[in-house]
Design a protein around this motif. Structure first.
Motif, PDB file in Angstrom:
ATOM      1  N   ARG A  10     -61.372  16.804 -39.894  1.00  0.00           N
ATOM      2  CA  ARG A  10     -61.951  16.860 -41.241  1.00  0.00           C
ATOM      3  C   ARG A  10     -63.302  16.141 -41.280  1.00  0.00           C
ATOM      4  O   ARG A  10     -64.262  16.652 -41.878  1.00  0.00           O
ATOM      5  N   ALA A  11     -63.386  14.970 -40.652  1.00  0.00           N
ATOM      6  CA  ALA A  11     -64.647  14.225 -40.649  1.00  0.00           C
ATOM      7  C   ALA A  11     -65.758  15.029 -39.979  1.00  0.00           C
ATOM      8  O   ALA A  11     -66.899  15.053 -40.449  1.00  0.00           O
ATOM      9  N   LEU A  12     -65.426  15.714 -38.884  1.00  0.00           N
ATOM     10  CA  LEU A  12     -66.423  16.524 -38.190  1.00  0.00           C
ATOM     11  C   LEU A  12     -66.848  17.720 -39.046  1.00  0.00           C
ATOM     12  O   LEU A  12     -68.021  18.097 -39.058  1.00  0.00           O
ATOM     13  N   ALA A  13     -65.890  18.299 -39.760  1.00  0.00           N
ATOM     14  CA  ALA A  13     -66.216  19.438 -40.616  1.00  0.00           C
ATOM     15  C   ALA A  13     -67.142  19.015 -41.750  1.00  0.00           C
ATOM     16  O   ALA A  13     -68.110  19.723 -42.076  1.00  0.00           O
ATOM     17  N   VAL A  14     -66.869  17.874 -42.361  1.00  0.00           N
ATOM     18  CA  VAL A  14     -67.724  17.369 -43.435  1.00  0.00           C
ATOM     19  C   VAL A  14     -69.114  17.055 -42.906  1.00  0.00           C
ATOM     20  O   VAL A  14     -70.131  17.390 -43.541  1.00  0.00           O
ATOM     21  N   ASN A  15     -69.182  16.421 -41.728  1.00  0.00           N
ATOM     22  CA  ASN A  15     -70.471  16.077 -41.138  1.00  0.00           C
ATOM     23  C   ASN A  15     -71.291  17.334 -40.834  1.00  0.00           C
ATOM     24  O   ASN A  15     -72.497  17.387 -41.095  1.00  0.00           O
ATOM     25  N   THR A  16     -70.638  18.353 -40.287  1.00  0.00           N
ATOM     26  CA  THR A  16     -71.332  19.604 -39.981  1.00  0.00           C
ATOM     27  C   THR A  16     -71.847  20.270 -41.257  1.00  0.00           C
ATOM     28  O   THR A  16     -72.980  20.762 -41.307  1.00  0.00           O
ATOM     29  N   HIS A  17     -71.027  20.260 -42.296  1.00  0.00           N
ATOM     30  CA  HIS A  17     -71.445  20.855 -43.568  1.00  0.00           C
ATOM     31  C   HIS A  17     -72.669  20.137 -44.117  1.00  0.00           C
ATOM     32  O   HIS A  17     -73.627  20.779 -44.578  1.00  0.00           O
ATOM     33  N   ASP A  18     -72.637  18.798 -44.086  1.00  0.00           N
ATOM     34  CA  ASP A  18     -73.762  18.036 -44.625  1.00  0.00           C
ATOM     35  C   ASP A  18     -75.050  18.316 -43.858  1.00  0.00           C
ATOM     36  O   ASP A  18     -76.123  18.481 -44.454  1.00  0.00           O
ATOM     37  N   LEU A  19     -74.942  18.392 -42.521  1.00  0.00           N
ATOM     38  CA  LEU A  19     -76.130  18.649 -41.717  1.00  0.00           C
ATOM     39  C   LEU A  19     -76.716  20.029 -41.977  1.00  0.00           C
ATOM     40  O   LEU A  19     -77.930  20.224 -41.944  1.00  0.00           O
ATOM     41  N   MET A  20     -75.871  20.991 -42.262  1.00  0.00           N
ATOM     42  CA  MET A  20     -76.333  22.360 -42.426  1.00  0.00           C
ATOM     43  C   MET A  20     -76.775  22.686 -43.847  1.00  0.00           C
ATOM     44  O   MET A  20     -77.614  23.567 -44.060  1.00  0.00           O
ATOM     45  N   HIS A  21     -76.213  21.992 -44.842  1.00  0.00           N
ATOM     46  CA  HIS A  21     -76.429  22.424 -46.217  1.00  0.00           C
ATOM     47  C   HIS A  21     -77.070  21.392 -47.132  1.00  0.00           C
ATOM     48  O   HIS A  21     -77.519  21.754 -48.224  1.00  0.00           O
ATOM     49  N   LYS A  22     -77.108  20.129 -46.729  1.00  0.00           N
ATOM     50  CA  LYS A  22     -77.721  19.122 -47.583  1.00  0.00           C
ATOM     51  C   LYS A  22     -79.126  18.801 -47.104  1.00  0.00           C
ATOM     52  O   LYS A  22     -79.395  18.800 -45.901  1.00  0.00           O
ATOM     53  N   ASP A  23     -80.021  18.501 -48.060  1.00  0.00           N
ATOM     54  CA  ASP A  23     -81.362  18.114 -47.665  1.00  0.00           C
ATOM     55  C   ASP A  23     -81.375  16.645 -47.251  1.00  0.00           C
ATOM     56  O   ASP A  23     -80.347  15.943 -47.332  1.00  0.00           O
ATOM     57  N   ALA A  24     -82.533  16.171 -46.793  1.00  0.00           N
ATOM     58  CA  ALA A  24     -82.625  14.829 -46.225  1.00  0.00           C
ATOM     59  C   ALA A  24     -82.210  13.726 -47.202  1.00  0.00           C
ATOM     60  O   ALA A  24     -81.449  12.823 -46.836  1.00  0.00           O
ATOM     61  N   PRO A  25     -82.696  13.730 -48.458  1.00  0.00           N
ATOM     62  CA  PRO A  25     -82.266  12.677 -49.378  1.00  0.00           C
ATOM     63  C   PRO A  25     -80.754  12.646 -49.605  1.00  0.00           C
ATOM     64  O   PRO A  25     -80.148  11.574 -49.653  1.00  0.00           O
ATOM     65  N   ALA A  26     -80.142  13.818 -49.736  1.00  0.00           N
ATOM     66  CA  ALA A  26     -78.697  13.869 -49.960  1.00  0.00           C
ATOM     67  C   ALA A  26     -77.931  13.380 -48.741  1.00  0.00           C
ATOM     68  O   ALA A  26     -76.893  12.718 -48.870  1.00  0.00           O
ATOM     69  N   ARG A  27     -78.428  13.689 -47.546  1.00  0.00           N
ATOM     70  CA  ARG A  27     -77.749  13.222 -46.332  1.00  0.00           C
ATOM     71  C   ARG A  27     -77.802  11.707 -46.224  1.00  0.00           C
ATOM     72  O   ARG A  27     -76.811  11.061 -45.879  1.00  0.00           O
ATOM     73  N   LEU A  28     -78.966  11.123 -46.503  1.00  0.00           N
ATOM     74  CA  LEU A  28     -79.076   9.665 -46.453  1.00  0.00           C
ATOM     75  C   LEU A  28     -78.201   9.023 -47.529  1.00  0.00           C
ATOM     76  O   LEU A  28     -77.505   8.026 -47.264  1.00  0.00           O
ATOM     77  N   ALA A  29     -78.218   9.572 -48.730  1.00  0.00           N
ATOM     78  CA  ALA A  29     -77.394   9.020 -49.806  1.00  0.00           C
ATOM     79  C   ALA A  29     -75.916   9.056 -49.434  1.00  0.00           C
ATOM     80  O   ALA A  29     -75.184   8.086 -49.670  1.00  0.00           O
ATOM     81  N   ALA A  30     -75.469  10.177 -48.835  1.00  0.00           N
ATOM     82  CA  ALA A  30     -74.078  10.287 -48.425  1.00  0.00           C
ATOM     83  C   ALA A  30     -73.752   9.286 -47.320  1.00  0.00           C
ATOM     84  O   ALA A  30     -72.669   8.689 -47.294  1.00  0.00           O
ATOM     85  N   TRP A  31     -74.693   9.094 -46.400  1.00  0.00           N
ATOM     86  CA  TRP A  31     -74.495   8.139 -45.302  1.00  0.00           C
ATOM     87  C   TRP A  31     -74.350   6.724 -45.851  1.00  0.00           C
ATOM     88  O   TRP A  31     -73.466   5.973 -45.433  1.00  0.00           O
ATOM     89  N   LEU A  32     -75.206   6.346 -46.794  1.00  0.00           N
ATOM     90  CA  LEU A  32     -75.125   5.019 -47.396  1.00  0.00           C
ATOM     91  C   LEU A  32     -73.845   4.867 -48.226  1.00  0.00           C
ATOM     92  O   LEU A  32     -73.174   3.829 -48.174  1.00  0.00           O
ATOM     93  N   ASN A  33     -73.526   5.907 -48.981  1.00  0.00           N
ATOM     94  CA  ASN A  33     -72.360   5.848 -49.855  1.00  0.00           C
ATOM     95  C   ASN A  33     -71.072   5.662 -49.051  1.00  0.00           C
ATOM     96  O   ASN A  33     -70.174   4.915 -49.465  1.00  0.00           O
ATOM     97  N   GLU A  34     -71.001   6.318 -47.898  1.00  0.00           N
ATOM     98  CA  GLU A  34     -69.802   6.226 -47.062  1.00  0.00           C
ATOM     99  C   GLU A  34     -69.599   4.806 -46.523  1.00  0.00           C
ATOM    100  O   GLU A  34     -68.470   4.363 -46.329  1.00  0.00           O
TER     101      GLU A  34
END
Length: 268
Positions: free
Chosen positions: A176-200
């Motif tokens: 599940r963690a790998l699936a979420v990570n792959t989705h974020d890399l493919m579909h989220k832009d840079a600000p959203a990826r950083l925000a998700a990384w910090l939030n986690e």
């Protein structure tokens, strides 16, 4: 954090997307010394085994059985835990310290894709399948690594079926963690990826519900590599978040001033 030079000609942040593929170097590490397995005192305790296997807590008997087949070793900072492509004969975990998973290029540079802080699994699948490790693993600090050889582990699981079910839970969490990570890399832009990384990684402030703290576990360029952005873009994003009152950065500590706003950036 590292200080990088900002390039004013860099493209818009909102348009930067993660690449769908990663460059894989063909070089393999050679002349790797044999693991130096250490005293049993370095092995996980009952609480750590429970965290690694998921589900209900491990019993003392289960932890003892795992300890009888597990082998602990210390890995120095910068050294490889294992090279990608090497056939795995054990499930591998990091008990303490920090390990980067990624690709070591032929010029010696390391492209970080994931960062693991113990206790956590480094490779829970290759050893079970007796296949090669998919990524290089490099110790970022002095690290205790534990190997669980497949055949002895199978015998333990036969004796303790409940432990086998919890291992399935751990495998499911990893998928599940790998699936979420792959989705974020493919579909989220840079600000959203950083925000998700910090939030986690944000640890809430027990005194102020709306705030929290993130301890950066690695250099800025390694964080940027994980997020598939440049270090310059990471610096710009941090400054952008700070200007909006979402965070305040002090060295390797990020103070989250508005967790709700950070959550909204994750979903943007």
């Amino acid at each position: 954090m590292d200080h990088q030079t900002y390039s004013p000609h860099e493209s818009s942040l909102s348009l930067e997307r993660a690449p769908l593929t990663r460059l894989r170097a063909s070089a393999r590490m050679i002349d790797r010394p044999a693991p130096n397995y250490s005293a049993a005192s370095l092995l996980p305790d009952v609480k750590q085994w429970s965290a690694l296997f998921g589900g209900s807590p491990a019993s003392a008997a289960e932890a003892t059985a795992l300890g009888e087949v597990a082998r602990a070793r210390r890995v120095s900072p910068g050294a490889l835990v294992y090279p990608r492509g090497d056939r795995a004969r054990a499930l591998v975990l990091v008990l303490d310290g920090d390990v980067a998973l990624g690709v070591r290029n032929s010029d010696g540079t390391f492209h970080t894709e994931r960062h693991m802080h113990g206790p956590a699994w480094l490779d829970i699948s290759a050893g079970w399948l007796a296949e090669g490790h998919a990524l290089d693993a490099r110790a970022m600090s002095g690290t205790t690594v534990v190997d669980l050889p497949r055949e002895p582990l199978q015998q333990v699981l036969d004796r303790y079926p409940g432990l086998a079910r919890r291992l399935i839970t751990a495998l499911a969490q990893e998928v599940r963690a790998l699936a979420v990570n792959t989705h974020d890399l493919m579909h989220k832009d840079a600000p959203a990826r950083l925000a998700a990384w910090l939030n986690e990684r944000c640890v809430p402030n027990p005194q102020i519900d709306s705030q929290g703290t993130v301890q950066l576990p690695m250099r800025k360029r390694d964080i940027a590599s994980q997020l598939a952005i440049t270090p310059e873009t990471l610096s710009r994003l941090m400054r952008s978040f700070a200007s909006k009152g979402v965070i305040n950065v002090a060295g390797y500590t990020v103070h989250v001033l508005d967790m709700a706003a950070l959550g909204r950036l994750c979903a943007a």
